[in-house]
Write an enzyme that holds these catalytic residues in place. Structure first.
Site, short mmCIF file in Angstrom:
data_model
loop_
_atom_site.label_atom_id
_atom_site.label_comp_id
_atom_site.label_asym_id
_atom_site.label_seq_id
_atom_site.Cartn_x
_atom_site.Cartn_y
_atom_site.Cartn_z
N ASP A 126 -15.73 -7.36 -37.70
CA ASP A 126 -16.46 -6.08 -37.74
C ASP A 126 -17.75 -6.19 -38.53
O ASP A 126 -18.66 -5.39 -38.35
CB ASP A 126 -15.57 -4.99 -38.33
CG ASP A 126 -14.43 -4.68 -37.37
OD1 ASP A 126 -13.44 -5.43 -37.38
OD2 ASP A 126 -14.57 -3.73 -36.59
N ALA B 217 -15.75 -3.35 -32.97
CA ALA B 217 -17.12 -3.28 -33.49
C ALA B 217 -18.17 -3.10 -32.39
O ALA B 217 -19.06 -2.25 -32.49
CB ALA B 217 -17.41 -4.55 -34.29
O1 MRU Z 1 -9.82 -0.68 -36.09
P1 MRU Z 1 -10.36 -1.35 -34.87
O2 MRU Z 1 -9.41 -1.37 -33.72
O3 MRU Z 1 -11.72 -0.81 -34.48
O4 MRU Z 1 -10.56 -2.83 -35.35
C1 MRU Z 1 -10.99 -3.80 -34.45
C2 MRU Z 1 -10.98 -5.14 -35.03
O5 MRU Z 1 -10.68 -5.37 -36.17
C3 MRU Z 1 -11.49 -6.21 -34.18
O6 MRU Z 1 -10.85 -7.41 -34.44
C4 MRU Z 1 -12.95 -6.28 -34.53
O7 MRU Z 1 -13.63 -5.12 -34.13
C5 MRU Z 1 -13.61 -7.48 -34.14
S1 MRU Z 1 -13.92 -7.59 -32.43
C6 MRU Z 1 -15.04 -6.36 -32.10
#
Ligand code: MRU
Length: 375
Positions: free
Chosen positions: A249, A56
């Site tokens: 996110d 995120a």
């Molecule tokens: O699909 P992604 O790799 O972008 O997902 C990331 C996650 O789910 C993380 O746990 C999430 O972004 C929280 S930490 C920024």
């Protein structure tokens, strides 16, 4: 954080060429450390969609820089505003779940509207992009400070024996600009000599846990063990997990938490076994407009081939294999929502709070939609 002893952020402007954005290409990790260049809005959108950058915080920072590239492109076009709004739409359509993306784009649109000339708009966009990135890194550093006490307390209760922390996906520095959210307290504890050990959920289908979290923990010297996604419940039943820390996110102002698919199941297992379940987040991941996570947070569905195939490293290089019958179909939901009742607490840049509206708003009484970035 450090890679081979050299400090890196996940996104920066190219030295001597400020019209080029550089990022770590996360698709190549842990096998190769590749730096990719982003020169256009199209390339930025593709980098987010194809997950060269992901997580995120980093998606938000990339969107911030992409809007600066959009201002550069718009200044060469006949209709600045139209070009800018086209770029904003293109970027927002890349990935729906992480709220940081829309927040950065909207903040840039707001700032650019206030600047009178194309030159001033470009300068404003660059300044805002850098501010978003710096804010992200600083907020994560502070999350580390605020989460540290939780780990220290557990360590004290265990007379210094290793504190076992389970995490899901990658909410480490690779998911942000620096430090990470879920990993920041872990790095802070490890750096202070507190004994920690991390259970790293593999996190299929894209394996951000085994590929990215394991890599960054290893680079920092943090003891860790990769586990298949369904292992966490068993470990919790046997007293082998002292706490869970995950990222998010998008979290509603009422405390419902969207995070990588599978997070909800870990939260259920944690509740059943009395294991504290914490969510670490900068305020940029709150969606102040949403109240009910289950019905209101958009859940990304990605290409089913991410489930049907797995990839890795072979002597001859990168390789991809099908892991199911050729004709079977698959579904690929990227995220799930953990209801606030399963969350022990939120670790933010301003400190800890409970996952409910009253507690969240009392920590962030001033925020309506643009987090701590001054209007
Ligand atoms: O699909 P992604 O790799 O972008 O997902 C990331 C996650 O789910 C993380 O746990 C999430 O972004 C929280 S930490 C920024």
């Amino acid at each position: 954080m450090k890679v081979n002893g050299r400090h890196f952020r996940t996104i920066w402007l190219k030295e001597n060429d400020p019209r080029v954005v550089q990022v770590i290409d996360q698709r190549a990790l842990p096998h190769r450390f590749v730096i990719a260049e982003i020169k256009t809005v199209k390339q930025a959108a593709a980098a987010i969609r194809d997950m060269l950058v992901r997580g995120a915080g980093l998606i938000g920072a990339t969107a911030g820089y992409a809007m600066y590239l959009a201002a550069l492109e718009a200044s060469r076009s006949t209709d600045f505003e139209a070009k800018l709004f086209q770029a904003a739409g293109e970027l927002k359509a890349t990935r729906p779940t992480a709220v940081n993306l829309a927040r950065s784009v909207d903040l840039q649109l707001k700032r650019l509207a206030l600047a009178p000339t194309p030159e001033a708009k470009i300068a404003a966009a660059l300044g805002t992009a850098m501010q978003i990135a710096d804010e992200d890194a600083e907020f994560c550093r502070r999350i580390g400070e605020h989460g540290l006490g939780l780990i220290q307390r557990l360590s004290k209760n265990k007379n210094g024996a290793p504190v076992h922390i389970l995490t899901h996906c990658n909410a480490g520095w690779l998911a942000f600009v620096d430090y990470g959210s879920a990993t920041a307290p872990i790095y802070a504890a490890h750096d202070l000599g507190v004994s920690v050990h991390v259970w790293v959920d593999e996190t299929r289908p894209r394996s951000q846990g085994s590929k990215l979290t394991a890599w960054e923990l290893g680079e920092h010297g943090v003891p860790h063990t990769i586990i298949a996604d369904n292992t966490g419940g068993h470990l919790m039943q046997h007293g082998m997990v002292d706490m869970v820390i995950v990222g998010t996110d998008r979290t509603t102002c009422t405390g419902d938490v969207a995070n990588k698919i599978g997070t909800y199941l870990k939260a259920l297992a944690a509740k059943d076994n009395g294991v504290p379940f914490y969510v670490a987040l900068p305020s940029s991941s709150f969606d102040w407009k949403l109240r009910d996570g289950l019905s209101e947070i958009p859940i990304e569905e990605r290409d089913s081939d991410e489930v049907r195939f797995a990839d890795g490293w072979h002597d001859d290089g990168h390789t991809e294999v099908r892991v199911c019958p050729e004709k079977s179909s698959a579904a690929n939901y990227g995220f799930d929502v953990t209801p606030r009742r399963l969350v022990t607490g939120l670790i933010t840049e301003r400190g800890l709070c409970e996952a409910n509206e009253e507690s969240i708003r009392s920590l962030f009484p001033d925020l309506a939609g643009f987090a701590a970035i001054a209007e």
